[in-house]
Scaffold this motif. Structure first.
Motif, short mmCIF file in Angstrom:
data_model
loop_
_atom_site.label_atom_id
_atom_site.label_comp_id
_atom_site.label_asym_id
_atom_site.label_seq_id
_atom_site.Cartn_x
_atom_site.Cartn_y
_atom_site.Cartn_z
N GLN A 13 11.02 4.73 -6.86
CA GLN A 13 10.33 3.50 -7.24
C GLN A 13 9.44 3.75 -8.45
O GLN A 13 9.00 4.90 -8.69
N ALA A 14 9.17 2.71 -9.18
CA ALA A 14 8.27 2.82 -10.32
C ALA A 14 6.93 3.40 -9.87
O ALA A 14 6.40 3.03 -8.81
N GLY A 15 6.43 4.33 -10.67
CA GLY A 15 5.18 5.01 -10.33
C GLY A 15 5.39 6.31 -9.57
O GLY A 15 4.45 7.09 -9.41
N GLY A 16 6.63 6.53 -9.11
CA GLY A 16 6.93 7.72 -8.34
C GLY A 16 7.27 8.91 -9.21
O GLY A 16 7.15 8.87 -10.44
N SER A 17 7.72 9.98 -8.54
CA SER A 17 8.00 11.25 -9.22
C SER A 17 9.35 11.81 -8.80
O SER A 17 9.81 11.57 -7.68
N MET A 85 6.80 7.38 -13.16
CA MET A 85 8.08 6.95 -13.74
C MET A 85 8.14 5.45 -13.89
O MET A 85 7.51 4.69 -13.13
N LYS A 86 8.93 5.03 -14.89
CA LYS A 86 9.08 3.63 -15.24
C LYS A 86 10.55 3.24 -15.17
O LYS A 86 11.43 4.10 -15.33
N PRO A 87 10.83 1.97 -14.98
CA PRO A 87 12.24 1.54 -14.96
C PRO A 87 13.00 1.94 -16.22
O PRO A 87 14.20 2.25 -16.15
N VAL A 117 15.15 4.34 -11.63
CA VAL A 117 13.80 3.95 -11.28
C VAL A 117 13.79 2.45 -11.01
O VAL A 117 14.08 1.65 -11.90
N SER A 118 13.46 2.07 -9.80
CA SER A 118 13.45 0.66 -9.44
C SER A 118 12.06 0.06 -9.66
O SER A 118 11.05 0.75 -9.51
#
Length: 119
Positions: A13-17, A85-87, A117-118
């Motif tokens: 997901q967005a913001g994840g690693s 992370m970003k889409p 990245v969702s």
């Protein structure tokens, strides 16, 4: 020849690693640079980050401050830690190695690993 095997891609997901790994084998003694490129659908392959044998690094502006490249020479492995992370980071990520043999630059590529990245 050099063979490169990537691992660690997936869905986040967005913001994840995510953390990507690339292991090199074969004629690795002459490798002086390793790194990562990526290619999104309909786009050209672009540099993400590279690291030299002297640990000098180069990053794309779009990933500076979010991604970190590192290497473990003893394991002939390069890593890419991707945070926040970003889409738009969605792409196939390819491991890259460059070596110089008898004044000739040779490059090798891995088969690629999908990163999605969702939002």
């Amino acid at each position: 020849q050099v063979q490169l095997v990537e691992s660690g891609g997936g869905l986040v997901q967005a913001g994840g690693s995510l953390r990507l790994s690339c292991a090199a084998s074969g004629t690795i003694s002459s490798i002086n640079t390793m790194g990562w490129y990526r290619q999104a659908p309909g786009e050209q392959r672009e540099l993400v980050a590279i690291i030299t044998s002297g640990d000098a690094t180069t990053y794309a502006d779009s990933v500076k401050g979010r991604f970190t490249i590192s290497r473990a020479n003893a394991k002939n492995t390069v890593y890419l830690q991707m945070n926040r992370m970003k889409p738009e980071d969605t792409a196939v990520y390819y491991c890259y190695a460059r070596r110089i043999v008898v004044a000739t630059t040779l490059t090798s590529w891995g088969q690629g690993t999908q990163v999605t990245v969702s939002s």
